[in-house]
Design an enzyme around this catalytic site. Structure first.
Site: not given
Lengths: 442, 442
Positions: A18, A189, A207, A307
């Site tokens: 999104s 969060g 990673k 994020g």
């Protein structure tokens, strides 16, 4: 501008998906002006068409079948943001086979199936882009591929998990306990309900594998990387670290040892970092990746490692590159091959100084005995420090006894520790943290 | 690989030029493998053919006429590293007119003639690359052009002059005087015999102009930037800074103020930086550039901002890009245009908190009088601190009197300071340093 807009297929409309959709809409004119390439989002695949969403998306864009993206001949580029490995693997490989360039931020997918996917991409001549798979908004992949292209990479040392860095920062700055810091991170969060992958080091390891593969143009199996997490770090360790001029960070370390057969050191471990080093100033959920090249010397890239929006920024920079290169497929360089041997060094052969904290009964002769055993194994001591720890149930006094040890191979230290564990007044499991050797900046 | 190698013409064999030549030779096979483009150095223009050189160069490559590079139809790309602006301007414009892509690291050239050169490059459809012109080995230009492409740039705040940062670091860490730190920097080769451009802020200003032009797709005349240097900073200022939780850095500040007519703040000044901020940890000759984008948030790029090899690394990354894009000239995006107004804000309208140090005679009522005048101009005080300064020849005691002031426009502060200068017991020139507002990292 060319006339026909490039058409994008987006798979996944979760957090990052999104963010990508919103940014492509919000900064659409900026992106077209800068890239000089018109584009539009043709189709978005989601799991559930009926699910209420915070992001308003025209219903006609949506499909609940991701195969629609691959099968639609009008879609030029596929953006994979569905996460997980099973469906993502199918989507990515089908898209590559269909000649559609892929943009993905899926680190688990690339850590597990990278070798196969990169091979397929090269065979098909269809590029795959993955800036968002390591370091979130930090442009580390493009920097390794382009900006540092003339460098043999000597080392990559980084803080690339925001959750664990938030926890360690809270422990270091406010003296918080691990458990309290984790709860705090969850409240804000910054940590998932199940934080395992973040705190046990494996997210950082995924990673690290991608960075190492890219820097050395080789494929590496996940079982080759040594990984340990931050779950056992205590506020006591931070107290000693501070007293000795360090802080504690979960570091990814990729280091090339010229002239050695298995030249590539590759590990994820919590480490002591000198408090004057810039990595010690990387706090909270921020990430930083320090790259040392033979020509450029020391560099560091810093930013939000995760994020919605930071990751979207990375995904979109890949989308623009994919759009440009879709006109000139030859332009894409793919993996940078590396001329040298890149066998992975066994963890037992990796050499650093160490911090070791024993819990010992308060009896005379303990330091002498431990020091004697260390000497037997040829391990030098550069400092010791002790402090009362706790009173056992039987009233006995236990002390924390800290040794700072000179550089030696990990394997040799383990042998010495086994021997020390046999001393009756030493509690079984010492805390061992590497002291990472980082170059002074001047 | 394509068959015909791309042929390079190198102008200049000074520090950076020899670094580029040596690296192109040393890592030649790595570069060809990674870029998949064969290349060779066709010709090198130097001022003096007879000059003894540390770098061994085949005599047949050399010419003492840089026009040879432009006139040789076989040379595909020109690398301008001769420095200065007069000849460099001629070389660069002639090469662009001849359709030869140019790589340069010449910040003075671009700061002064950038507008004209970029216009010519666009008109000719011949790209110019300039990664090495700002931040040495730090890939800030490519990051702004590619990696952060979806971002409106909110701000760029950086330490981009290594010499002045070395001097300020020495003053901050060891309490050195400015003069001693400068001599030390000169001894170590970190400052030129005439260090003016470095310490007066203009080297940083040239780089700031390039970054601002690039981030906002606009051209900016050098007289629009407010520049002040570090020559007047004293160890006293560092003492107060430390006491108040700051250090002092020469900062380039480029900040976009949404909704204002002259939206772009653009200045180079020594500033107070909170000691918890990562920029406070950037020491010695290192540079760091923090970029805040509307999507990516806060990022920072760190590395060696000057020197033979770091700058060569940047030049060569441009050379590789130029080689790739010479096959696909349309690929090049050039300047990123920016949709918004980019008038430059007058320095008087720029707003921050301030540190102001007065020298005052030790008399009652001085603080009250200064505070009264500040209040008249609507300027709030958040802290004061004082300490004995020195005894004048007539035996009078002088004090350092420090005020930390709330945010107000620079122009308003200047008016208040003019008024304060009229108080008889205040020495004329106070030291004024901005306290740079930087976001906390968490």
């Amino acid at each position: 501008m060319t006339e026909k807009p490039i058409q994008l297929g987006l798979a996944g409309l979760g957090t990052v998906g999104s963010g990508v959709y919103e940014t492509l809409c919000r900064n659409h004119s900026l992106l077209e002006a800068r890239s000089k390439i018109p584009f539009r989002i043709k189709r978005i695949a989601v799991r559930n068409l009926e699910k209420p969403r915070e992001t308003a998306v025209p219903q006609e864009l949506l499909t609940d079948d991701w195969q629609d993206l691959v099968n639609d001949p009008e879609i030029d580029i596929v953006i994979e943001l569905i996460g997980g490995t099973r469906q993502a693997y199918e989507l990515v490989t089908l898209a590559l086979r269909a000649g559609k360039p892929v943009v993905t931020g899926n680190k688990a997918l690339l850590a597990e199936y990278g070798a196969e996917i990169f091979k397929l991409s090269a065979e098909m001549g269809t590029p795959i882009y993955f800036e968002a798979s390591a370091g979130g908004g930090i442009p580390i992949i493009q920097s390794l591929q382009n900006s540092l292209i003339c460098n043999h990479i000597n080392s990559i040392v980084g803080i690339i998990n925001g959750t664990s860095n938030y926890i360690l920062s809270a422990m270091g700055e406010h003296g918080a306990d691990y458990a309290d810091a984790l709860v705090q991170a969850q409240k804000l969060g910054f940590a998932e309900e199940d934080p395992s992958l973040d705190v046990n080091g494996w997210d950082a390891a995924h990673k690290a594998l991608i960075l190492a593969m890219l820097a050395y143009g080789t494929t590496i199996s996940p079982d080759k990387i040594y990984v340990s997490g931050i779950e056992n770090i205590t506020s006591r360790d931070f107290e000693f670290a501070r007293k000795l001029g360090y802080t504690i960070k979960l570091l990814v370390v990729i280091r090339y040892h010229e002239g050695q057969e298995d030249a590539l050191e590759l590990r994820v471990q919590p480490c002591f970092v000198h408090d004057w080093h810039i990595l010690a100033s990387v706090n909270g959920v921020f990430n930083a990746i320090s790259v040392n090249g033979d020509i450029v010397g020391e560099t560091l890239f810093y930013g939000r490692g995760a994020g919605k929006n930071p990751t979207a920024s990375a995904v979109i920079s890949d989308v623009i590159t994919a759009m440009r290169e879709s006109r000139y497929p030859e332009y894409h360089t793919g993996f940078n091959p590396y001329a040298k041997s890149c066998g992975i060094m066994h963890i037992n052969d990796t050499v650093t100084p160490y911090y070791v904290r024993f819990q010992v009964a308060d009896q005379p002769g303990v330091i002498a005995e431990i020091a004697r055993i260390l000497a037997t194994f040829g391990i030098g001591i550069s400092a010791t420090s002790s402090a009362p720890s706790h009173i056992a149930e039987d009233g006995a006094q236990w002390n924390d006894l800290v040794f700072i040890l000179h550089s030696c191979p990990w394997g040799q230290l383990q042998k010495a520790l086994e021997e020390i564990a046999r001393i009756s007044c030493v509690a079984a499991e010492p805390r061992v943290l590497r002291i990472e050797h980082l170059l002074p900046q001047s």
